[in-house]
Motif scaffolding. Structure first.
Motif, PDB file in Angstrom:
ATOM      1  N   PHE A 257       0.820  -1.214   0.000  1.00 45.47           N
ATOM      2  CA  PHE A 257       0.000   0.000   0.000  1.00 45.47           C
ATOM      3  C   PHE A 257       0.853   1.263   0.000  1.00 45.47           C
ATOM      4  N   LYS A 261       0.672   4.143  -2.796  1.00 43.07           N
ATOM      5  CA  LYS A 261       0.394   5.524  -2.392  1.00 43.07           C
ATOM      6  C   LYS A 261       1.469   6.477  -2.912  1.00 43.07           C
ATOM      7  N   MET A 323      -9.294  -2.389   2.391  1.00 40.45           N
ATOM      8  CA  MET A 323      -8.448  -1.422   3.068  1.00 40.45           C
ATOM      9  C   MET A 323      -9.061  -1.030   4.402  1.00 40.45           C
ATOM     10  N   GLU A 327      -6.430   3.703   5.773  1.00 38.02           N
ATOM     11  CA  GLU A 327      -5.889   3.617   4.417  1.00 38.02           C
ATOM     12  C   GLU A 327      -6.793   4.326   3.413  1.00 38.02           C
TER      13      GLU A 327
END
Length: 464
Positions: A257, A261, A323, A327
């Motif tokens: 993640f 991102k 998520m 998140e």
């Protein structure tokens, strides 16, 4: 004859009534075409290194073949697109082929139209009409086309002519001398075919092929950040040249993640949308490139004032790459589109944003929303096209004609206010930059484009 024509400023020698006509009603309103996407893909069918148009989801297998690239084009249509300008990438490869004998000294070579790994076979047989024969083309166990040709002494010539006129899959050439009957065969395979080989540079080389076509947004069938960066460079160049477009890319939720991102945030561009997780559907999983393709189709098929926020995914049954609440918050603040479940348990787009995170000198918060980017593109296109048409009719750079230009632009602004795209706005001659020679400068006052109501804050004042 009463009513003869005269030119502006002309004085006729004889008495009489003369006429002319001119445009007193302005120019037709410009509207951007809706639902046109572009895709640069690897595939097992189609011309290599050329742009071609796929006009519906039903044409995908016929024009693009099968595999991941074809799936991506299909998802753009599933999102609602009307056309997809498609480029197949790669170098090398070979068509598959088969030689049919037509007598002792003559033959017909069948070859697939494009380099391909698709497995075709053919059958040559008598037709119900004794004056005709049939060439049946199969892919696997499925017949994909039937071609009739005239039976007789020189069937090689008639077969070649019929194949060239009718087939969507093979071409044909005759070799040798003499005449003869094409030998009957059953499920004879075309062999030797191979798909083109592809490397990252093939994507970069292919983008230029799309430049002759109009499209709203473009994507690729790769999740490689290097390829995404090359597409970003292409889109940025086209925007500088005056093309208003966007791009959609994605990575699979199997990527960490924090990495996803950072990749989204690194674009920092209102023209780039990044999809960071996936959707489970009734027909499979959409993630990475295919998820981006579905969202692209949804974006380009709606009106310019449609928002993606909260839009449900047709056929969606679950989230791929679930998520946490934190998140989801981080995705929203780092320019990442993600999917979530709505109150009915149906997958939806959580927030219709692009990757713009840190504003540039000429940008405001509105550029962070895909809806407002689309609205601003629409406004810019309408006004620039309207003014360009007016200037082509030799208007002067004087006070009256500059006000006429403002009137044209403000007519478009008023129309978009009535359509619900803008709240207010007015174009005026720039008071800080005086017109000179053949140049004039204009600016906009109180130009406000509308957003959707996407965040509601409710304060409940309960009492005991």
């Amino acid at each position: 004859m009463i009513g003869a024509m005269f030119k502006l400023g002309e004085q006729k020698a004889r008495p009489g009534v003369y006429v002319r006509w001119y445009n007193a009603g302005g120019y037709a309103r410009y509207s951007r075409p809706l639902g046109v996407g572009a895709a640069v893909i690897k595939s097992n069918w189609g011309p290599v290194g050329k742009v071609f148009t796929v006009e519906s989801g039903d044409e995908v297998k016929e024009k693009v073949g099968t595999g991941r690239g074809a799936d991506l084009v299909r998802e753009i249509f599933e999102g609602g697109a009307y056309f997809v300008q498609t480029v197949r990438i790669g170098t090398g490869g070979s068509p598959s082929s088969l030689t049919l004998m037509a007598g002792e000294d003559k033959s017909v070579e069948l070859r697939t139209l494009y380099p391909t790994s698709r497995e075709f076979s053919v059958t040559v047989r008598e037709a119900l009409d004794p004056s005709q024969k049939e060439l049946l083309v199969f892919e696997g166990n499925r017949q994909v086309e039937s071609i009739t040709f005239e039976a007789g002494e020189d069937e090689a010539v008639t077969l070649v002519a019929s194949v060239l006129a009718q087939s969507k899959y093979v071409t044909a050439t005759a070799t040798g001398t003499g005449t003869g009957v094409v030998a009957a065969v059953v499920n004879q395979s075309l062999t030797g075919g191979a798909d083109p080989e592809t490397v990252a540079e093939d994507y970069t080389d292919a983008y230029k092929h799309t430049e002759t076509k109009f499209f709203d947004s473009i994507t690729v069938d790769s999740e490689d950040p290097v390829i995404h960066a090359s597409l970003h460079a292409f889109v940025r160049r086209k925007i500088r040249e005056g093309y208003r477009m966007t791009m959609f890319v994605g990575e699979k939720p199997s990527v960490d993640f924090e990495t996803r991102k950072s990749h989204a945030k690194a674009f920092n561009d209102f023209a780039v949308a990044y999809v960071g997780n996936g959707v489970q559907t009734t027909t499979g999983v959409l993630s990475g490139a295919t998820a981006a393709a579905r969202v692209l189709g949804m974006f380009i098929s709606g009106s310019y004032k449609s928002s993606l926020t909260g839009n449900t995914i047709t056929g969606g049954v679950g989230i791929e790459g679930e998520m946490t609440a934190n998140e989801y918050n981080e995705a929203a603040t780092n320019g990442m589109i993600v999917f979530a479940l709505n109150s009915d348990g149906i997958p939806k787009i959580d927030y219709g944003i692009n990757t713009l995170v840190s504003l540039g000198e000429d940008e405001d918060e509105g550029w962070k929303k895909l809806r407002r980017v689309r609205t601003r593109y629409e406004l810019i296109d309408r006004i620039t096209v309207k003014i360009d048409k007016a200037m082509s009719n030799n208007i002067d750079n004087n006070h009256d004609d500059r006000q006429f230009v403002c009137t044209l632009a403000n007519g478009e602004i008023g129309q978009m206010i009535r359509e619900g795209g803008l709240e207010s706005g007015e174009m005026i001659v720039d008071p800080d930059t005086a017109p000179e020679g053949d140049s004039a400068w204009f600016k906009f006052d109180d130009l406000v484009d509308l957003d959707g109501l996407e965040k509601a804050y409710l304060a409940f004042g309960f009492q005991y």
